[in-house]
Design an enzyme around this catalytic site. Structure first.
Site, short mmCIF file in Angstrom:
data_model
loop_
_atom_site.label_atom_id
_atom_site.label_comp_id
_atom_site.label_asym_id
_atom_site.label_seq_id
_atom_site.Cartn_x
_atom_site.Cartn_y
_atom_site.Cartn_z
N GLY B 29 0.79 -1.22 0.00
CA GLY B 29 0.00 0.00 0.00
C GLY B 29 0.82 1.26 0.00
O GLY B 29 0.29 2.35 -0.20
N CYS B 237 -26.88 -9.75 -16.80
CA CYS B 237 -26.32 -9.48 -18.13
C CYS B 237 -27.33 -9.89 -19.20
O CYS B 237 -27.86 -11.00 -19.19
CB CYS B 237 -25.02 -10.26 -18.31
SG CYS B 237 -24.33 -10.09 -19.98
N CYS B 240 -25.43 -12.84 -21.37
CA CYS B 240 -25.11 -14.17 -20.84
C CYS B 240 -25.93 -14.52 -19.61
O CYS B 240 -25.81 -15.62 -19.07
CB CYS B 240 -23.61 -14.29 -20.53
SG CYS B 240 -23.13 -13.42 -19.03
N CYS B 262 -22.08 -7.64 -19.41
CA CYS B 262 -20.90 -7.79 -18.59
C CYS B 262 -19.82 -6.84 -19.07
O CYS B 262 -19.56 -6.74 -20.27
CB CYS B 262 -20.33 -9.22 -18.72
SG CYS B 262 -21.36 -10.48 -18.00
N CYS B 268 -18.05 -12.88 -20.17
CA CYS B 268 -19.33 -12.98 -20.85
C CYS B 268 -19.24 -14.02 -21.98
O CYS B 268 -20.10 -14.88 -22.13
CB CYS B 268 -19.72 -11.61 -21.40
SG CYS B 268 -21.46 -11.45 -21.82
#
Lengths: 256, 289, 227
Positions: B29, B237, B240, B262, B268
């Site tokens: 970080g 979606c 899909c 997606c 997808c």
């Protein structure tokens, strides 16, 4: 009683020029001390040294910390000193925009110090902010407005609320009423006076306005050319000044 | 191809970048400064990510590049072509087959594994920047762990919108130490950052690299009474039928017609290949456009 | 002795006028016991107000001792003098000095609140005094800054008598009051004496002085000979 702040032989030089030197005093809990003097007298330099904004070249600034008792703040580690600046100490700047986040709402400005010491409950932070806005006479419906939409007097009151929300024990103020209209000044002074008494605050107020110290300060320190020329009870110093410079200062004030 | 060193950068530069990466991995970080090089593409087009990828790539790697989850957008295509030409590495669009994935603004839906590396392109690495413009001050705030200001931003969100409206680049705290900008990924992706793969972040213009080693603790900041919520469009979606993937809204005509698809094109495609069909989808055909 | 003054002197040094030294008092001594009221007399300029101000700590004595309730005002720290003023030593000056916007009731109750008296009790006492001094009830909630001179003076007296100070300084408390209010002020002084307050006052009102004062001290005898 232990002094809240013990200042010993503090000195600050700008090269060969004296910022301030040989400054010593004790400040007791609940005491309000005014520092007066003309521009360049070293009063702001001294305030900066006391509040940890400037590093003095000599001396000690011993603060009676809540946890460890008296400690020399000049020899503290920076995290400790900054923590002090967020908890036990507060600093009210002359220009509100130096002490506020202008892009953050009034509520966020007041809440910042709470969040800085770990507050993580939005509802609590917000109610504390609203409560404090009320105490400095800012309406609750302004809580989400930014300080840019506030008048100068309101900005200054907001800065005070932001500083006092964490219940500090020592407040440094640099010309807190400078640049405000006289009527706005009176209101601010009245407010400050009430808060100082109510919260039992100790305060060090730098100003060149003798009316401000007469109203707010218990005692006075008069500075000239980086030195303290006179100290004492506020009304005594103003009504029976001993040093030539203080006499000049007092007699220069226009009577109204 | 011969006129370039492998993966465009010279070896000294790569060593410098690798040092920064290793330091970043050692201090999760923490933003490590590095001497960002001029790249043959404009700032804002992934120069940071490209340098990190270049320093990380080996000839055996199989590379995937996505932009907002898609393999076929300009940015993704040009970076993929860049490494095809300068490194000669194999490329792929399949998340599962890739060993190094460079991404802009998404984490793939498919769970990444410990032999993969995810490289993020980062526009502004400093999470405190918008509240505190002074670099000297933000560095001090990081070093002293003074992060109250980050919550001021979330406070402002709630006070203005009634909820934390920050929906991307949502700040996180890493291993209870550094607050980090996860790059502009949707906050939906934040929980995925605790993953098996190594995550590297490169900011070219800002000259910073930071990193998350595998299974690092990454906590999204929030309030007790306004807890963090990874959000996505309340939809599935349309191609899909996936209910668990992050969706893009696509306007399809001038009459208000729209569909949700997606954002991860590979995910997808994979689902459609496996026979899933969404509300507006058609059965998948190999090789169809 | 509640107030004891020994051999006090005072000079004014005018640094900005060639450093001129003006001796205004020398060898001043007096003492006031509990329940006693002492009047300072002498011609205008003899130093009555100067002595009062020195007792209050407002003017700095050049030498000598000024002991009030065990505290030597001539040497005490500011906070000791402030504590003395809060608890022990009251001062009724001729002019009201207040912060704008504070209501009259609060102005009068403030000395009581400062020593920790319960708010309700303090307010009740303030209202009682304002009533006795004939300040119309309609004004109690307003700031006295806009009041007439006479009303301000009475508010000031009410404030001065709110807390039962063991020692009090009164500067012309009955000046320019009508007969009824003058009577009220004199009874307030008598009540203070009855509860044991030691009082030093300046009264040009001879009848009033004769009625409440036990002794008179002519401050002219403290005027330095050379002056």
């Amino acid at each position: 009683m232990t002094p809240l702040l013990q200042v010993r032989e503090v000195a600050k030089f700008y090269g060969a020029r004296v910022g301030c030197r040989d400054v010593s005093f004790d400040l007791y809990p609940g005491e309000v001390m005014g520092i007066v003097g003309e521009s360049g007298s070293g009063k702001s330099t001294l305030l900066g040294c006391l509040a940890g904004h400037l590093a003095p070249d000599a001396g000690e600034v011993i603060f009676d910390t809540a946890v460890d008792g008296p400690r020399d703040t000049l020899r503290m580690s920076e995290p400790e000193r900054r923590m002090l600046g967020r908890t036990d100490w507060a600093f009210v700047h002359q220009h509100a925009r130096d002490g506020l986040r202008m892009g953050v709402s009034a509520g966020g400005n007041v809440g910042e110090r709470l969040m800085a010491v770990g507050a993580r409950h939005y509802g609590d932070i917000r109610s504390a902010a609203v409560d404090w806005l009320g105490r400095v006479e800012i309406a609750e419906d302004r809580v989400d407005d930014r300080p840019t939409a506030f008048s100068g007097g309101m900005q200054q009151r907001l800065q005070i609320a932001r500083n006092l929300v964490t219940g500090p024990r020592l407040v440094f103020m640099d010309e807190p009423t400078g640049g405000l209209d006289v009527s706005v000044q009176a209101r601010l002074l009245d407010l400050l006076r009430g808060l100082v008494r109510e919260m039992g605050l100790s305060a060090i107020i730098v100003t060149h306005d003798l009316a401000v110290v007469r109203l707010l300060a218990d005692r006075l320190m008069v500075m000239k050319d980086g030195h303290v020329v006179e100290t004492g009870l506020t009304d005594q110093v103003l009504d029976d000044p001993q040093h030539g410079y203080t006499q000049l200062l007092v007699s220069s004030v226009l009577q109204v | 191809m011969n006129e370039y060193n492998f993966a465009y950068l010279d070896e000294q530069t790569k060593r410098m970048i690798r040092r920064a990466i290793l330091k970043g991995l050692a201090i999760p970080g923490y933003q490590v400064p590095f001497a960002s090089r001029e790249m043959p593409m404009p700032y804002g087009w992934g120069t940071g990510g490209v340098q990190v990828s270049a320093a990380t790539l080996v000839p055996e790697d199989r590379m995937k590049v996505i932009d907002q989850g898609a393999d076929d957008t300009t940015n993704a295509v040009s970076i993929r072509k860049f490494f095809e030409r300068t490194a000669g590495v194999e490329t792929t669009e399949e998340t599962g087959r890739a060993t190094l994935i460079q991404t802009r603004h998404r984490i793939p839906e498919e769970t990444l594994t410990e032999d993969q590396i995810l490289v993020y392109q980062v526009p502004i690495p400093e999470p405190l920047r918008f509240l505190e413009p002074r670099e000297t001050e933000t560095r001090k705030m990081h070093s002293l762990e003074e992060y109250g200001l980050m919550h001021v931003k979330l406070y402002e969100d709630i006070s203005q919108h009634g909820a934390i409206a920050t929906s991307y680049a949502y700040p996180v705290k890493v291993e209870e130490r550094y607050v980090m900008d996860p790059s502009p990924i949707p906050k939906f992706d934040n929980p995925k950052m605790e993953m098996a793969a190594i995550q590297l972040f490169g900011a070219g213009r800002e000259q910073r690299i930071y990193a998350l080693p595998p299974w690092c603790e990454v906590v999204s900041l929030d309030f007790e009474d306004h807890p963090f919520e990874p959000s996505k469009a309340e939809h599935e979606c349309d191609l899909c039928g996936a209910e668990d993937s992050y969706l893009d809204e696509v306007i399809v005509d001038d009459a208000g017609g729209r569909m949700f698809v997606c954002s991860d094109t590979d995910y997808c495609r994979g689902r459609r290949a496996a026979g899933h069909v969404g509300a507006q989808g058609v059965p998948y055909e190999e090789g169809a456009a | 002795m509640m107030i004891e003054i020994e051999n006090v002197s005072k000079n004014f040094v005018l640094h900005n006028q060639g450093g001129a030294i003006i001796p205004v008092m020398a060898g001043a001594s007096l003492s006031v016991g509990r329940g006693e009221c002492v009047a300072l007399t002498g011609a205008s300029g003899a130093g009555k107000s100067t002595l009062m101000r020195m007792i209050y700590g407002n003017y700095l004595a050049a030498s000598g001792r000024i002991v009030v309730g065990g505290v030597d005002v001539a040497r005490a720290e500011p906070r000791e003098i402030l504590a003395l003023r809060r608890e022990t030593l009251g001062y009724v000056s001729q002019f009201l000095r207040v912060v704008p916007r504070v209501p009259t009731r609060e102005v009068v109750a403030e000395p009581l609140l400062a020593v920790g008296v319960d708010r309700d009790v303090a307010m009740a006492r303030a209202e009682e005094l304002l009533g006795r001094l004939n300040i119309p009830e309609g004004l109690w909630g307003l700031s006295p800054t806009t009041f007439s001179g006479g009303e301000q003076q009475r508010v000031n007296i009410a404030r001065g008598f709110a807390h039962g100070y063991p020692a009090m300084l009164l500067d012309e408390p009955t000046a320019s009051l009508d007969a009824a209010n003058r009577e009220t002020v004199l009874s307030l002084i008598e009540e203070a004496k009855a509860r044991g307050a030691a009082i030093v006052g300046i009264f040009h009102d001879e009848a009033a002085r004769a009625r409440v004062c036990d002794r008179e001290i002519d401050v002219s005898v403290f005027t330095p000979k050379a002056a």
